[in-house]
Scaffold this motif. Structure first.
Motif, PDB file in Angstrom:
ATOM      1  N   GLN A  80     -19.306  24.580  -7.669  1.00 21.12           N
ATOM      2  CA  GLN A  80     -20.259  23.556  -8.072  1.00 21.12           C
ATOM      3  C   GLN A  80     -20.875  23.958  -9.401  1.00 21.12           C
ATOM      4  O   GLN A  80     -21.351  25.075  -9.562  1.00 21.12           O
ATOM      5  CB  GLN A  80     -21.353  23.411  -7.016  1.00 21.12           C
ATOM      6  CG  GLN A  80     -22.343  22.307  -7.303  1.00 21.12           C
ATOM      7  CD  GLN A  80     -23.376  22.172  -6.203  1.00 21.12           C
ATOM      8  OE1 GLN A  80     -23.359  22.917  -5.240  1.00 21.12           O
ATOM      9  NE2 GLN A  80     -24.262  21.219  -6.346  1.00 21.12           N
ATOM     10  N   LEU A  81     -20.859  23.030 -10.353  1.00 20.54           N
ATOM     11  CA  LEU A  81     -21.408  23.287 -11.670  1.00 20.54           C
ATOM     12  C   LEU A  81     -22.910  23.034 -11.632  1.00 20.54           C
ATOM     13  O   LEU A  81     -23.349  21.949 -11.263  1.00 20.54           O
ATOM     14  CB  LEU A  81     -20.742  22.377 -12.702  1.00 20.54           C
ATOM     15  CG  LEU A  81     -19.220  22.403 -12.711  1.00 20.54           C
ATOM     16  CD1 LEU A  81     -18.674  21.424 -13.744  1.00 20.54           C
ATOM     17  CD2 LEU A  81     -18.699  23.796 -12.974  1.00 20.54           C
ATOM     18  N   GLN A  82     -23.671  24.039 -12.028  1.00 16.14           N
ATOM     19  CA  GLN A  82     -25.116  23.926 -11.860  1.00 16.14           C
ATOM     20  C   GLN A  82     -25.865  24.715 -12.924  1.00 16.14           C
ATOM     21  O   GLN A  82     -25.422  25.783 -13.345  1.00 16.14           O
ATOM     22  CB  GLN A  82     -25.501  24.453 -10.471  1.00 16.14           C
ATOM     23  CG  GLN A  82     -26.883  24.109 -10.008  1.00 16.14           C
ATOM     24  CD  GLN A  82     -27.124  24.547  -8.565  1.00 16.14           C
ATOM     25  OE1 GLN A  82     -26.331  25.282  -7.994  1.00 16.14           O
ATOM     26  NE2 GLN A  82     -28.202  24.089  -7.980  1.00 16.14           N
ATOM     27  N   LEU A  83     -26.998  24.161 -13.346  1.00 12.85           N
ATOM     28  CA  LEU A  83     -27.952  24.860 -14.185  1.00 12.85           C
ATOM     29  C   LEU A  83     -29.267  24.924 -13.435  1.00 12.85           C
ATOM     30  O   LEU A  83     -29.706  23.917 -12.862  1.00 12.85           O
ATOM     31  CB  LEU A  83     -28.160  24.132 -15.516  1.00 12.85           C
ATOM     32  CG  LEU A  83     -27.008  24.138 -16.515  1.00 12.85           C
ATOM     33  CD1 LEU A  83     -27.301  23.205 -17.680  1.00 12.85           C
ATOM     34  CD2 LEU A  83     -26.732  25.543 -17.019  1.00 12.85           C
ATOM     35  N   VAL A  84     -29.893  26.089 -13.451  1.00 18.53           N
ATOM     36  CA  VAL A  84     -31.157  26.259 -12.744  1.00 18.53           C
ATOM     37  C   VAL A  84     -32.158  26.909 -13.684  1.00 18.53           C
ATOM     38  O   VAL A  84     -31.919  28.012 -14.188  1.00 18.53           O
ATOM     39  CB  VAL A  84     -30.986  27.124 -11.482  1.00 18.53           C
ATOM     40  CG1 VAL A  84     -32.339  27.305 -10.795  1.00 18.53           C
ATOM     41  CG2 VAL A  84     -29.992  26.482 -10.526  1.00 18.53           C
ATOM     42  N   GLU A  85     -33.285  26.226 -13.884  1.00 19.92           N
ATOM     43  CA  GLU A  85     -34.357  26.763 -14.707  1.00 19.92           C
ATOM     44  C   GLU A  85     -35.356  27.528 -13.840  1.00 19.92           C
ATOM     45  O   GLU A  85     -35.551  27.211 -12.664  1.00 19.92           O
ATOM     46  CB  GLU A  85     -35.118  25.640 -15.438  1.00 19.92           C
ATOM     47  CG  GLU A  85     -34.269  24.738 -16.310  1.00 19.92           C
ATOM     48  CD  GLU A  85     -33.775  23.512 -15.568  1.00 19.92           C
ATOM     49  OE1 GLU A  85     -33.423  22.521 -16.232  1.00 19.92           O
ATOM     50  OE2 GLU A  85     -33.736  23.535 -14.325  1.00 19.92           O
ATOM     51  N   SER A  86     -36.006  28.491 -14.459  1.00 20.46           N
ATOM     52  CA  SER A  86     -37.070  29.234 -13.799  1.00 20.46           C
ATOM     53  C   SER A  86     -38.018  29.766 -14.858  1.00 20.46           C
ATOM     54  O   SER A  86     -37.703  29.728 -16.056  1.00 20.46           O
ATOM     55  CB  SER A  86     -36.511  30.370 -12.948  1.00 20.46           C
ATOM     56  OG  SER A  86     -35.814  31.306 -13.758  1.00 20.46           O
ATOM     57  N   GLY A  87     -39.157  30.263 -14.406  1.00 21.78           N
ATOM     58  CA  GLY A  87     -40.100  30.896 -15.322  1.00 21.78           C
ATOM     59  C   GLY A  87     -41.300  30.056 -15.684  1.00 21.78           C
ATOM     60  O   GLY A  87     -42.190  30.525 -16.396  1.00 21.78           O
ATOM     61  N   GLY A  88     -41.341  28.832 -15.209  1.00 24.21           N
ATOM     62  CA  GLY A  88     -42.495  27.997 -15.496  1.00 24.21           C
ATOM     63  C   GLY A  88     -43.721  28.460 -14.723  1.00 24.21           C
ATOM     64  O   GLY A  88     -43.647  29.338 -13.871  1.00 24.21           O
ATOM     65  N   GLY A  89     -44.853  27.852 -15.044  1.00 27.92           N
ATOM     66  CA  GLY A  89     -46.082  28.206 -14.354  1.00 27.92           C
ATOM     67  C   GLY A  89     -47.290  27.719 -15.108  1.00 27.92           C
ATOM     68  O   GLY A  89     -47.182  26.922 -16.040  1.00 27.92           O
ATOM     69  N   LEU A  90     -48.435  28.236 -14.686  1.00 29.82           N
ATOM     70  CA  LEU A  90     -49.710  27.904 -15.303  1.00 29.82           C
ATOM     71  C   LEU A  90     -50.111  29.030 -16.241  1.00 29.82           C
ATOM     72  O   LEU A  90     -50.101  30.204 -15.845  1.00 29.82           O
ATOM     73  CB  LEU A  90     -50.776  27.709 -14.224  1.00 29.82           C
ATOM     74  CG  LEU A  90     -52.217  27.521 -14.703  1.00 29.82           C
ATOM     75  CD1 LEU A  90     -52.348  26.237 -15.515  1.00 29.82           C
ATOM     76  CD2 LEU A  90     -53.167  27.513 -13.510  1.00 29.82           C
ATOM     77  N   VAL A  91     -50.455  28.677 -17.461  1.00 35.87           N
ATOM     78  CA  VAL A  91     -50.844  29.679 -18.445  1.00 35.87           C
ATOM     79  C   VAL A  91     -51.990  29.135 -19.276  1.00 35.87           C
ATOM     80  O   VAL A  91     -52.107  27.918 -19.473  1.00 35.87           O
ATOM     81  CB  VAL A  91     -49.637  30.065 -19.338  1.00 35.87           C
ATOM     82  CG1 VAL A  91     -49.160  28.871 -20.151  1.00 35.87           C
ATOM     83  CG2 VAL A  91     -49.939  31.249 -20.222  1.00 35.87           C
ATOM     84  N   GLN A  92     -52.843  30.016 -19.747  1.00 36.02           N
ATOM     85  CA  GLN A  92     -53.962  29.599 -20.585  1.00 36.02           C
ATOM     86  C   GLN A  92     -53.497  29.317 -22.010  1.00 36.02           C
ATOM     87  O   GLN A  92     -52.484  29.877 -22.457  1.00 36.02           O
ATOM     88  CB  GLN A  92     -55.035  30.678 -20.600  1.00 36.02           C
ATOM     89  CG  GLN A  92     -55.735  30.867 -19.263  1.00 36.02           C
ATOM     90  CD  GLN A  92     -56.895  31.835 -19.359  1.00 36.02           C
ATOM     91  OE1 GLN A  92     -57.007  32.611 -20.299  1.00 36.02           O
ATOM     92  NE2 GLN A  92     -57.788  31.781 -18.380  1.00 36.02           N
ATOM     93  N   GLY A 120     -30.248  20.850 -15.733  1.00 34.33           N
ATOM     94  CA  GLY A 120     -30.949  21.480 -14.635  1.00 34.33           C
ATOM     95  C   GLY A 120     -31.987  20.533 -14.057  1.00 34.33           C
ATOM     96  O   GLY A 120     -32.166  19.408 -14.560  1.00 34.33           O
ATOM     97  N   GLN A 121     -32.677  20.994 -13.035  1.00 38.95           N
ATOM     98  CA  GLN A 121     -33.662  20.143 -12.360  1.00 38.95           C
ATOM     99  C   GLN A 121     -35.060  20.300 -12.944  1.00 38.95           C
ATOM    100  O   GLN A 121     -35.958  19.540 -12.572  1.00 38.95           O
ATOM    101  CB  GLN A 121     -33.676  20.445 -10.866  1.00 38.95           C
ATOM    102  CG  GLN A 121     -32.382  20.022 -10.171  1.00 38.95           C
ATOM    103  CD  GLN A 121     -32.460  20.191  -8.663  1.00 38.95           C
ATOM    104  OE1 GLN A 121     -33.080  21.116  -8.154  1.00 38.95           O
ATOM    105  NE2 GLN A 121     -31.822  19.307  -7.934  1.00 38.95           N
ATOM    106  N   GLY A 122     -35.253  21.263 -13.793  1.00 40.16           N
ATOM    107  CA  GLY A 122     -36.518  21.394 -14.491  1.00 40.16           C
ATOM    108  C   GLY A 122     -37.458  22.411 -13.886  1.00 40.16           C
ATOM    109  O   GLY A 122     -37.368  22.748 -12.700  1.00 40.16           O
ATOM    110  N   THR A 123     -38.364  22.912 -14.729  1.00 37.47           N
ATOM    111  CA  THR A 123     -39.406  23.820 -14.295  1.00 37.47           C
ATOM    112  C   THR A 123     -40.706  23.386 -14.973  1.00 37.47           C
ATOM    113  O   THR A 123     -40.718  23.049 -16.159  1.00 37.47           O
ATOM    114  CB  THR A 123     -39.057  25.285 -14.627  1.00 37.47           C
ATOM    115  OG1 THR A 123     -40.048  26.161 -14.096  1.00 37.47           O
ATOM    116  CG2 THR A 123     -38.929  25.529 -16.125  1.00 37.47           C
ATOM    117  N   GLN A 124     -41.785  23.390 -14.201  1.00 40.79           N
ATOM    118  CA  GLN A 124     -43.063  22.887 -14.700  1.00 40.79           C
ATOM    119  C   GLN A 124     -43.782  23.961 -15.513  1.00 40.79           C
ATOM    120  O   GLN A 124     -43.924  25.107 -15.070  1.00 40.79           O
ATOM    121  CB  GLN A 124     -43.957  22.452 -13.535  1.00 40.79           C
ATOM    122  CG  GLN A 124     -45.347  22.011 -13.930  1.00 40.79           C
ATOM    123  CD  GLN A 124     -45.353  20.686 -14.662  1.00 40.79           C
ATOM    124  OE1 GLN A 124     -44.731  19.714 -14.218  1.00 40.79           O
ATOM    125  NE2 GLN A 124     -46.065  20.615 -15.783  1.00 40.79           N
TER     126      GLN A 124
END
Length: 125
Positions: free
Chosen positions: A1-13, A116-120
């Motif tokens: 399955q061909l897939q892209l996965v994002e990570s590392g997002g979050g809340l930052v000042q 990818g599905q995105g990261t907030q």
């Protein structure tokens, strides 16, 4: 399955930093330009940065030049977006996408084959 996965997002000042990662599975990123996009609430998705696989040339939207850096790790099959000096207006869902070419060909959605599905990312005090 061909897939892209994002990570590392979050809340930052405001003024802080984050590093987003984009991992590919089922295919190698060696043959694709990779773009990062973002979509803020109520706004259209826009291109942020792109890196070509032919010569590693990079491209940045004016709004992030000097603050964001795109890079690749071919061994790990990963692409990164280092985001520094973050501002509240950087708040968005961030997506990575594999282009249809080796080189960056702009940010039109039709130029990208896999998403990818995105990261907030939220920048707030």
């Amino acid at each position: 399955q061909l897939q892209l996965v994002e990570s590392g997002g979050g809340l930052v000042q405001p003024g802080g930093s984050l590093r987003l990662s984009c991992a590919a599975s089922g295919f190698t990123l060696d043959y694709y330009a990779i773009g990062w996009f973002r979509q803020a609430p109520g706004k259209e998705r826009v291109g942020v940065s792109c890196i070509s696989k032919t010569d590693s040339r990079t491209n940045y939207a004016d709004s992030v030049k000097g603050r964001f850096t795109i890079s690749t790790d071919n061994v790990k099959n990963m692409v990164y977006l280092q985001m520094n000096s973050l501002k509240p207006e950087d708040t968005a869902i961030y997506y990575c996408a594999a282009g249809r070419h080796y080189y960056c060909s702009g940010y039109a959605a039709a130029e990208y084959a896999f998403w990818g599905q995105g990261t907030q990312v939220t920048v707030s005090s």
